[in-house]
Enzyme design. Structure first.
Site, PDB file in Angstrom:
ATOM      1  CE1 TYR A 293       0.109   2.002   4.282  1.00 23.04           C
ATOM      2  CE2 TYR A 293       1.064  -0.189   4.441  1.00 23.04           C
ATOM      3  CZ  TYR A 293       0.872   1.071   4.964  1.00 23.04           C
ATOM      4  OH  TYR A 293       1.458   1.419   6.158  1.00 23.04           O
TER       5      TYR A 293
ATOM      6  NE  ARG B 222       6.977   4.083   0.344  1.00 25.23           N
ATOM      7  CZ  ARG B 222       6.705   4.819   1.420  1.00 25.23           C
ATOM      8  NH1 ARG B 222       7.622   5.011   2.343  1.00 25.23           N
ATOM      9  NH2 ARG B 222       5.515   5.380   1.571  1.00 25.23           N
TER      10      ARG B 222
ATOM     11  NE  ARG C 242      -5.801 -19.875   4.086  1.00 22.01           N
ATOM     12  CZ  ARG C 242      -4.939 -20.708   4.666  1.00 22.01           C
ATOM     13  NH1 ARG C 242      -4.897 -21.988   4.289  1.00 22.01           N
ATOM     14  NH2 ARG C 242      -4.100 -20.261   5.584  1.00 22.01           N
TER      15      ARG C 242
ATOM     16  CE  LYS D 151       3.274   3.093   3.138  1.00 22.03           C
ATOM     17  NZ  LYS D 151       3.717   3.286   4.536  1.00 22.03           N
TER      18      LYS D 151
ATOM     19  CD  GLU E 100      10.221   1.381  10.547  1.00 21.23           C
ATOM     20  OE1 GLU E 100      10.327   2.290   9.719  1.00 21.23           O
ATOM     21  OE2 GLU E 100      10.037   0.193  10.226  1.00 21.23           O
TER      22      GLU E 100
END
Length: 286
Positions: A32, A51, A100, A150, A182
């Site tokens: 995301y 990114r 799945r 991310k 972070e």
């Protein structure tokens, strides 16, 4: 009622549907980005798209949209939802292969799922928290080893924010081997003397788009920057501290655990960096 974007179509948020077999839902198999909007324009859009592509590449996931079309989608969502200040959330998952399975589906036969929606945030740039600063607590960093990607695997950062809330703080800094990695959703910095110190880029932290811009602006303003790891104890005795992210820009930190920094109010460096960042980023917005 917001208009959202799902797999090539604009629609009311109440009509948007994603398959129960989507790997983003079943396995957090997705990435995301969040892009801020100020004055109806996009902040650091190019940085976020670069990114995004890096995250997709690292996960061997294909992009379902070009950079040009993605820009148009962002602009259209800003327009139809009348966003002056706020954010656009973008998520791409590996899609729904039909059942799945731990094994990645064939990218040639499974279309990724792409979703974008807006969040209206009046007063985003003029945040009261930025004027008084925030308090953070320290928590163990027990996330996976590829924090530079991310992904939508945000359960532990969410738990960290809840730990902070229960402790009467605003956020949490994660600690690994005694060093600050972070924040739960931001990059972390301390200031000693006139030197800005922040952890160097690696797989251990997210390569923040706001981080890159803020460090560039700091150097252009003749501020000294040192990219290295720093300990929690070093942070607790710093002159100043702050975090950066796409949604908070530059946010002063005035307390870490029970250690109050300075006189408990934002110092000189963080507010100045916030001012420069907002000024320059709005000027370059698209």
């Amino acid at each position: 009622m917001r208009t959202v974007y799902l797999n090539g179509e604009y629609m009311p948020e109440t009509e948007a549907r994603v398959s129960v077999f989507d790997r983003g839902f079943l396995m957090a198999d997705g990435v995301y980005e969040v892009t801020s909007v100020l004055g109806g324009r996009l902040i650091d859009f190019d940085g976020h798209t670069v990114r995004l592509q890096r995250s997709l590449d690292e996960l061997e996931m294909r992009s379902p949209i070009s950079r040009e079309d993605l820009l148009e989608v962002h602009r259209e969502l800003v327009r139809v939802n009348e966003i002056d200040e706020g954010m656009i959330y973008l998520q791409i998952t590996r899609g729904a292969p039909g059942d799945r399975d731990f094994v990645f589906p064939d990218p040639e036969t499974t279309a990724p799922t792409i979703v974008l929606f807006t969040q209206n945030k009046p007063g985003l740039a003029d945040s009261p928290a930025a004027k008084k600063g925030i308090k953070v607590i320290s928590i163990d960093d027990i996330r996976w080893g590829r924090r530079d990607i991310k992904t939508v695997q945000l359960l532990y950062p969410s738990m960290g924010k809840m730990m902070a809330k229960k402790a009467g703080a605003d956020d949490a800094w994660m600690i690994e081997d005694g060093f600050v990695t972070e924040g739960t959703s931001n990059n972390a910095y301390i200031v000693k003397g006139n030197k800005i110190i922040t952890r160097a880029l690696s797989n251990d932290i997210l390569h923040g788009i706001t981080r890159a811009a803020v460090l560039r602006f700091a150097r252009e303003a003749q501020m000294e920057v040192e990219e290295r790891s720093f300990t929690l104890e070093e942070a607790r005795t710093a002159d100043e501290a702050f975090v950066t992210s796409a949604s908070t820009f530059v946010m002063p930190v005035v307390q870490i655990d029970d250690a109050v920094l300075g006189d408990g109010t934002p110092g000189r460096v963080a507010p100045r960096l916030r001012e420069i960042y907002l000024e320059e980023s709005v000027r370059a917005a698209v």
